[in-house]
Design an enzyme around this catalytic site. Sequence first.
Site, mmCIF file in Angstrom:
data_model
loop_
_atom_site.group_PDB
_atom_site.id
_atom_site.type_symbol
_atom_site.label_atom_id
_atom_site.label_comp_id
_atom_site.label_asym_id
_atom_site.label_seq_id
_atom_site.Cartn_x
_atom_site.Cartn_y
_atom_site.Cartn_z
ATOM 1 N N LYS A 74 0.820 -1.232 0.000
ATOM 2 C CA LYS A 74 0.000 0.000 0.000
ATOM 3 C C LYS A 74 0.844 1.267 0.000
ATOM 4 C CE LYS A 74 -4.033 -2.076 2.227
ATOM 5 N NZ LYS A 74 -3.426 -3.281 2.810
HETATM 6 O O1 LIG Z 1 -9.503 -2.414 1.936
HETATM 7 C C1 LIG Z 1 -8.638 -3.199 2.371
HETATM 8 C C2 LIG Z 1 -7.379 -3.322 1.820
HETATM 9 C C3 LIG Z 1 -6.520 -4.256 2.315
HETATM 10 N N1 LIG Z 1 -6.855 -5.064 3.351
HETATM 11 C C4 LIG Z 1 -5.861 -6.079 3.821
HETATM 12 O O2 LIG Z 1 -6.441 -7.384 3.628
HETATM 13 C C5 LIG Z 1 -6.162 -8.211 4.735
HETATM 14 C C6 LIG Z 1 -7.449 -8.597 5.444
HETATM 15 O O3 LIG Z 1 -7.188 -9.471 6.515
HETATM 16 P P1 LIG Z 1 -8.341 -10.293 7.283
HETATM 17 O O4 LIG Z 1 -7.629 -10.956 8.395
HETATM 18 O O5 LIG Z 1 -8.913 -11.264 6.295
HETATM 19 O O6 LIG Z 1 -9.344 -9.294 7.738
HETATM 20 C C7 LIG Z 1 -5.202 -7.432 5.622
HETATM 21 O O7 LIG Z 1 -3.888 -7.776 5.219
HETATM 22 C C8 LIG Z 1 -5.481 -5.985 5.279
HETATM 23 O O8 LIG Z 1 -4.345 -5.173 5.454
HETATM 24 C C9 LIG Z 1 -8.093 -4.931 3.900
HETATM 25 O O9 LIG Z 1 -8.460 -5.653 4.854
HETATM 26 N N2 LIG Z 1 -8.957 -4.016 3.394
#
Ligand SMILES: O=c1ccn([C@@H]2O[C@H](COP(=O)(O)O)[C@@H](O)[C@H]2O)c(=O)[nH]1
Length: 287
Positions: free
Chosen positions: A97
Amino acid sequence: MIIDRLYNTVEEKGNICLGLDSRLEFIPEGLKEKYRDISKIIFQFNKKIIDETRDIVTIYKPQIAYYEAYGIEGLIAYKNTLKYIKEIGALSIGDIKRGDIASTAEMYGKAHLDGEFEADFITLNPYMGMDSITPYLKYIEEGDKGIFVLVRTSNPGAKDFEYLDVSGEPLYYSVGDKLQELASKYKGASGYSPIGMVVGGTHTDEATEIRNRYKDMFFLIPGYGAQGAKGEDVNLYLNDGNGGVVNSSRGIITNYKKYEDGEENFHKYAREAVLKMKEDLLNARWL
Ligand SMILES: O=c1ccn([C@@H]2O[C@H](COP(=O)(O)O)[C@@H](O)[C@H]2O)c(=O)[nH]1
């Protein structure tokens, strides 16, 4: 083009993006005692999960914060994880990001699309404008790489800025339209571009509108599982089962914690979670 590889892998294996948010609290004690060095502990945790799921997972997404948090050792694990994913012929998203002025973005590109932290795709933050995105285009043109740019994120705070009114529409459409214009210059045989969008699966009201407006854009869809999105929610962001990958991190890598024999079988329970997620997505498709 890398996007065609991703598209074809979705056709073959489905939409699962497995998030390797491998913080130490998520790693079984046995593994920590066996390996001791943080870099080895995290890498071995990831490797076991990757080996157990590679036939049913389309792409792996290590989130760099979970590695940076452990300093150099963590970054070694990040590097080795991406290297291993590449060695076994699987696909990766470096979830970094980044977003900065062009001269700095050039160095991020060098580090994450070419250097020691090389991934197939990276995530970018477009807040600073299109000149913060353009330095990555050379890796798309010459290096067969791809990017996923934040458009409408999965977190509750998405409402703070991303929904602000710009000429009668939420701001995320201004970002999406600019990206779509840029993406139209780079199209693979699949009809998609290696310039994709991050669209959270947790908000559903506008899902159909977003999918229809950006029919030819490939989506990275986070929010499934731990953040509450379900198969029927994320399905709204797909195009007949393709056009996107759905990420789950905690929901997969910590699934083992629910079981008495989980610690020794954490990788098997990760597989179980992936299979369950695949079934949920498939059922949602035919609702
Ligand atoms: O809008 C966003 C962008 C990135 N993420 C990333 O995805 C994963 C979600 O993790 P979970 O444990 O499945 O909730 C995490 O690495 C975030 O940094 C997001 O959630 N939303």
